[in-house]
Design a protein around this motif. Sequence first.
Motif, short mmCIF file in Angstrom:
data_model
loop_
_atom_site.label_atom_id
_atom_site.label_comp_id
_atom_site.label_asym_id
_atom_site.label_seq_id
_atom_site.Cartn_x
_atom_site.Cartn_y
_atom_site.Cartn_z
N VAL A 35 0.83 -1.20 0.00
CA VAL A 35 0.00 0.00 0.00
C VAL A 35 0.87 1.25 0.00
N CYS A 36 0.47 2.24 -0.78
CA CYS A 36 1.14 3.54 -0.77
C CYS A 36 0.81 4.25 0.54
N ALA A 37 1.85 4.64 1.27
CA ALA A 37 1.64 5.30 2.55
C ALA A 37 1.03 6.68 2.40
N SER A 38 1.12 7.25 1.21
CA SER A 38 0.61 8.60 1.00
C SER A 38 -0.89 8.60 0.69
N LEU A 90 0.00 7.70 -8.84
CA LEU A 90 -0.90 8.78 -8.46
C LEU A 90 -0.17 9.83 -7.63
N CYS A 91 0.65 9.38 -6.69
CA CYS A 91 1.34 10.31 -5.79
C CYS A 91 2.74 10.67 -6.28
N ALA A 92 3.25 9.92 -7.25
CA ALA A 92 4.62 10.12 -7.76
C ALA A 92 5.64 9.96 -6.64
N VAL A 93 5.46 8.90 -5.82
CA VAL A 93 6.41 8.60 -4.74
C VAL A 93 6.78 7.13 -4.80
N ASN A 94 7.96 6.82 -4.26
CA ASN A 94 8.41 5.44 -4.16
C ASN A 94 8.02 4.86 -2.81
N CYS A 95 7.77 3.58 -2.79
CA CYS A 95 7.36 2.89 -1.57
C CYS A 95 8.21 1.64 -1.40
N GLU A 96 8.95 1.57 -0.30
CA GLU A 96 9.71 0.37 0.02
C GLU A 96 8.86 -0.53 0.90
N PRO A 97 8.62 -1.77 0.50
CA PRO A 97 7.77 -2.63 1.32
C PRO A 97 8.39 -2.89 2.69
N ASN A 98 7.75 -2.38 3.74
CA ASN A 98 8.15 -2.76 5.09
C ASN A 98 6.91 -3.29 5.79
N GLU A 152 4.12 -0.79 8.01
CA GLU A 152 3.15 0.17 7.49
C GLU A 152 2.67 -0.14 6.08
N SER A 153 3.56 -0.60 5.20
CA SER A 153 3.21 -0.61 3.78
C SER A 153 2.70 -1.95 3.27
#
Length: 469
Positions: free
Chosen positions: A74-77, A100-108, A111-112
């Motif tokens: 999941v995108c945190a943003s 959509l947010c133009a951000v990177n997400c590292e699976p942890n 939270e994600s």
Amino acid sequence: MLDITDRILAIRQYVDDGVAAAIEQLIREAPDTRLNRINPLAFALSHKLDERECVAAFLHATQLGLFELSWNVVCASCGGVLQACESLRAINQARYRCALCAVNCEPNLDESVEITFTVDHRVRKIEAHSPESLSLWPYVRQVFWSSGSDLPDDLSDVAREAVLDAVEVAPGERVVRQIQMSEGLAVLFDPVTHSSQSLEVTGAPSADPQQITVHIDDTRLQTAMHRLAPGVLNLVLENNTSRRVMPILWSVGEALKHMVERHIPVLTAKRLLTHQTFRDLYRTNVLDVNQRFKITNLTFLFTDLKGSTELYERIGDLAAFDLVRSHFQIAEEIVSRKGGAIVKTIGDAIMATFPNPVQGIAAALEIREAVNRLNRRNNRQELLLKIGIHSGPCLAVSMNDRQDYFGQTVNIASRVENIASPDAILVTSSSADDAEAHDFIRRQGAAPSSFLANLRGIDREIRVYSVPS
């Protein structure tokens, strides 16, 4: 609908009747939208049920074929689901990109990665089992956004304030949309392919219509910014995929921000991995041997029996074994009830994990009291239990065909237990300084003292609190 009566009866063997009854009613009576990506924490809250019991019930129900478990990145943003997997092993990217947010997400796992449950299609067929049949807004709500997004089932009214245009485009189809653009930022996002285009509207209004052509494919690309003037835009959309796409032109402003910032608690992967029922039911194949998932903070509890070798010598193998087994049973029941899980036993020692420090400390105090009661019942101080607690970051890994944890946090927790004595629980400052844990210790009437400890193999001193009996 498959007859579920016998399977619900089986669930009642493991959880409270009220929880089993609520799940049965959910399957039989809830609308389709409530049976897709069920958030067990929200389910517990809405039915005024115990969260731990509800998670256990959904896990047993999944084993019995009533639900399917999903691990969602999941995108945190914005709370959008970037990948939905049937197992943690399928999450194999070092990072994900939210278009959509133009951000990177590292699976942890803190939270994600969220855990949800969807009714099995053999039990009850719902719309989300065939996402290609869902119209635009039901698709966005049920497929793109996560169980932690605090959004209504019907998104159309909420989204209207933030949406400039939205359309379904069939495979190979080309459509032209005429849109009045005002100054500001916009993003054209397709929730099917997870691709996007950014638009910056600025400058003097244009008297003539402007045109942008967007080719939608399966590359999940986010292209460079398109710049245009306020005025009429002819937006040409070409679907170059073999699927229907649903591009939505979002106005980037307060309405969209307010919409995506509405979140509710979810069952995280970290919390699931520290649930005893999950560890009991999913003993193997949780992680691939080559996977390493970060957890930013996890609480470890180590216990060990002091002088267990002398105990066997003193009272005999059979009596000693019964005592030690009683100690394990006590610990497992309390750890589970306090929201943790036994990771493994090593001889007469236990390694357990908890989502937060207060749960670990509460379990430690209760385990110690239960062991003391066992000693009083036998009129002898036979079981001398050492306990150490420490919190911090770690890696979730697969070792010896089971899900385990690795890192310096684990090492410190083990070393703290090594220097503990039976008359006090040792808790490092990383756990004891947690606000909730600090208040809990104070409410117990304990007066812990602190000291700086030199632990074997650790190149720095660790502040440790001693919580006396």
